[in-house]
Design a protein around this motif. Structure first.
Motif, PDB file in Angstrom:
ATOM      1  N   PRO A   1       0.831  -1.211   0.000  1.00 29.64           N
ATOM      2  CA  PRO A   1       0.000   0.000   0.000  1.00 29.64           C
ATOM      3  C   PRO A   1       0.865   1.260   0.000  1.00 29.64           C
ATOM      4  N   ARG A   2       0.490   2.206  -0.833  1.00 30.31           N
ATOM      5  CA  ARG A   2       1.238   3.451  -0.947  1.00 30.31           C
ATOM      6  C   ARG A   2       0.296   4.638  -0.769  1.00 30.31           C
ATOM      7  N   ALA A   3       0.728   5.598   0.011  1.00 30.38           N
ATOM      8  CA  ALA A   3      -0.086   6.795   0.221  1.00 30.38           C
ATOM      9  C   ALA A   3      -0.199   7.613  -1.054  1.00 30.38           C
ATOM     10  N   THR A   4       0.746   7.449  -1.968  1.00 30.90           N
ATOM     11  CA  THR A   4       0.688   8.167  -3.241  1.00 30.90           C
ATOM     12  C   THR A   4      -0.393   7.615  -4.166  1.00 30.90           C
ATOM     13  N   ASN A   5      -0.879   6.408  -3.870  1.00 27.14           N
ATOM     14  CA  ASN A   5      -1.907   5.792  -4.728  1.00 27.14           C
ATOM     15  C   ASN A   5      -3.326   6.021  -4.222  1.00 27.14           C
TER      16      ASN A   5
ATOM     17  N   GLY B   1     -10.068  10.752   3.687  1.00 24.03           N
ATOM     18  CA  GLY B   1      -9.883   9.896   4.858  1.00 24.03           C
ATOM     19  C   GLY B   1      -9.147   8.614   4.554  1.00 24.03           C
ATOM     20  N   GLY B   2      -8.796   8.381   3.285  1.00 24.24           N
ATOM     21  CA  GLY B   2      -7.993   7.220   2.933  1.00 24.24           C
ATOM     22  C   GLY B   2      -6.591   7.380   3.486  1.00 24.24           C
ATOM     23  N   ALA B   3      -6.013   6.289   3.973  1.00 24.63           N
ATOM     24  CA  ALA B   3      -4.722   6.386   4.643  1.00 24.63           C
ATOM     25  C   ALA B   3      -3.949   5.075   4.531  1.00 24.63           C
ATOM     26  N   VAL B   4      -2.651   5.184   4.775  1.00 28.09           N
ATOM     27  CA  VAL B   4      -1.772   4.025   4.890  1.00 28.09           C
ATOM     28  C   VAL B   4      -1.058   4.118   6.226  1.00 28.09           C
ATOM     29  N   ALA B   5      -1.109   3.043   6.995  1.00 25.00           N
ATOM     30  CA  ALA B   5      -0.436   2.992   8.295  1.00 25.00           C
ATOM     31  C   ALA B   5       0.749   2.057   8.207  1.00 25.00           C
ATOM     32  N   GLU B   6       1.833   2.445   8.869  1.00 28.08           N
ATOM     33  CA  GLU B   6       2.997   1.567   8.968  1.00 28.08           C
ATOM     34  C   GLU B   6       3.298   1.331  10.438  1.00 28.08           C
ATOM     35  N   SER B   7       3.340   0.059  10.828  1.00 30.10           N
ATOM     36  CA  SER B   7       3.595  -0.296  12.218  1.00 30.10           C
ATOM     37  C   SER B   7       5.089  -0.323  12.491  1.00 30.10           C
ATOM     38  N   GLU B   8       5.427  -0.581  13.748  1.00 32.38           N
ATOM     39  CA  GLU B   8       6.826  -0.554  14.163  1.00 32.38           C
ATOM     40  C   GLU B   8       7.664  -1.601  13.426  1.00 32.38           C
TER      41      GLU B   8
ATOM     42  N   GLU C   1      -3.566  -0.502   4.444  1.00 37.34           N
ATOM     43  CA  GLU C   1      -4.374   0.540   3.823  1.00 37.34           C
ATOM     44  C   GLU C   1      -5.755   0.537   4.470  1.00 37.34           C
ATOM     45  N   PHE C   2      -6.253   1.712   4.826  1.00 37.31           N
ATOM     46  CA  PHE C   2      -7.559   1.786   5.466  1.00 37.31           C
ATOM     47  C   PHE C   2      -8.190   3.143   5.192  1.00 37.31           C
ATOM     48  N   ARG C   3      -9.414   3.312   5.661  1.00 36.31           N
ATOM     49  CA  ARG C   3     -10.107   4.594   5.539  1.00 36.31           C
ATOM     50  C   ARG C   3     -10.664   4.988   6.888  1.00 36.31           C
ATOM     51  N   PHE C   4     -10.372   6.200   7.287  1.00 38.01           N
ATOM     52  CA  PHE C   4     -10.848   6.699   8.568  1.00 38.01           C
ATOM     53  C   PHE C   4     -12.361   6.891   8.561  1.00 38.01           C
ATOM     54  N   TYR C   5     -12.971   6.652   9.724  1.00 40.44           N
ATOM     55  CA  TYR C   5     -14.318   7.160   9.935  1.00 40.44           C
ATOM     56  C   TYR C   5     -14.272   8.684   9.828  1.00 40.44           C
TER      57      TYR C   5
END
Length: 364
Positions: A314-318, A325-332, A338-342
């Motif tokens: 998943p890329r935030a540029t895509n 509200g679309g987003a990409v999260a990267e964990s430790e 890839e997800f979408r915020f409420y």
């Protein structure tokens, strides 16, 4: 799909499974001369023939893959909410949206010291942050919150009466410095006293009930538009530079050593560059979230990496413009989701808070 010669009559271990909302290409046997990158590229070119909105790849190991042609994308659905999501006090987690599989995506604070949320101006960072900040702000028996709005303005005005400290002046460097230095001092005291007060040196290793009985709350610090405090570009005044450096040192200390003390800092920025976001702060945030950005360099400044060669990462540029509200999260551990915020509208937040204030004042 043009992956093998049309005259090739070999039977390969590849099959297409059709479902109501997606089709799945099962690639169970590696084909000589067909690298995974070429297979994925061919599937993306082929997706319109299956009426698919997007393609998602699951690597199963040993050269095997599942390639999902998704006809109904959970991320295309807007997700308005009208009251805060519940807060799980045991792990300090909040449901903040939905991922690409249609599953609930959570922001979890337990055993972490910080979160970075970045994106372009107007990308909905404050609205996204409210999905997990508001439930925490309402948990006054368990959370002591401070908000520092580096931009100033009214974005966080609804929270002013919910938090113990509220600074909404982008030029008030002395006040910001003083509050953060005080927070570092409190953190140091907790590091020394937690074992005696809580019975364990790690804040997160005891139950919410134990912390509540001891009067030890999660210390949550929200710094919006943090680049207004960190960025030295064009700053010539020596006193202001010194203040900014003190602020950066305090934030770096909090993010590096705050976990076991029960300190968690959220950094929000619309200018994710190395000048405005020190790498020592970014790299010590256990969770990094990027809303839509336009360049790999901006994505890397937020998430700490830009996996150009990886397949279907998943890329935030895509993230399309049509998906606020679309987003990409990267964990430790470097895993991306890839997800979408409420979406909790700021006026709905204010109405909700007015309602609960009215009920509390009238004993309801």
């Amino acid at each position: 799909m043009g992956l093998v010669n049309a005259s090739d009559d070999t039977i390969y271990g590849v099959g297409l499974e059709t479902k109501d909302t997606e089709s799945i290409l099962h690639y169970n046997e590696t084909i000589d001369g067909l690298p995974p990158e070429r297979l994925v590229a061919a599937c993306r070119s082929f997706q319109s023939q299956l009426d698919a909105k997007r393609v998602r790849v699951k690597n199963l190991g040993a050269g095997k893959m599942e390639i999902h042609f998704i006809q109904e994308d959970p991320l295309d659905e807007a997700l308005p909410i009208f009251e805060p999501s519940p807060l799980n006090l045991n792990i300090m987690s909040v449901d903040v949206g939905r991922d690409a599989d249609g599953e609930t995506f959570k922001v979890k604070l337990k055993n972490a010291s910080g979160l970075l949320l970045g994106g372009l101006p107007g990308g909905g960072k404050t609205a996204a942050a409210s999905t997990f900040v508001l439930p925490l702000a309402l948990a006054k028996d368990d959370v002591d919150m401070m908000i520092i709005d580096g931009k100033g303005g009214a974005d966080w005005s609804a929270y002013e009466n919910l938090v113990s400290k509220f600074i909404s002046e982008s030029t008030s460097f002395e006040s910001v410095r003083d509050e953060l230095v005080n927070a570092v001092q409190e953190m140091n005291e907790r590091i020394q006293s937690n074992a005696d007060v809580l019975g364990h040196s790690n804040f997160w290793s005891v139950s919410p009930e134990t912390r509540r009985q001891a009067g030890v709350k999660l210390k949550l610090i929200v710094i919006d538009e943090c680049q207004a405090l960190f960025d030295m570009t064009g700053v010539n005044d020596k006193e202001e530079k010194a203040l900014r450096n003190e602020i950066i040192r305090a934030c770096t200390d909090l993010i590096k050593r705050g976990r076991s003390a029960g300190f968690f800092t959220i950094f929000i920025t619309q200018k994710p560059t190395s000048e405005s976001l020190p790498t020592a702060i970014r790299d010590n945030c256990a969770l990094k979230i990027s809303l839509r950005v336009s360049t790999p360099e901006t994505e890397k400044a937020i998430l700490g990496s830009s996996p150009d060669d990886a397949i279907d990462v998943p890329r935030a540029t895509n993230i399309p413009l049509s998906r606020p509200g679309g987003a990409v999260a990267e964990s430790e551990n470097g895993e991306r989701t890839e997800f979408r915020f409420y979406f909790f509208d700021e006026n709905d937040i204010k109405n909700y808070l007015r309602q609960i204030n009215y009920q509390s004042h009238n004993g309801m």
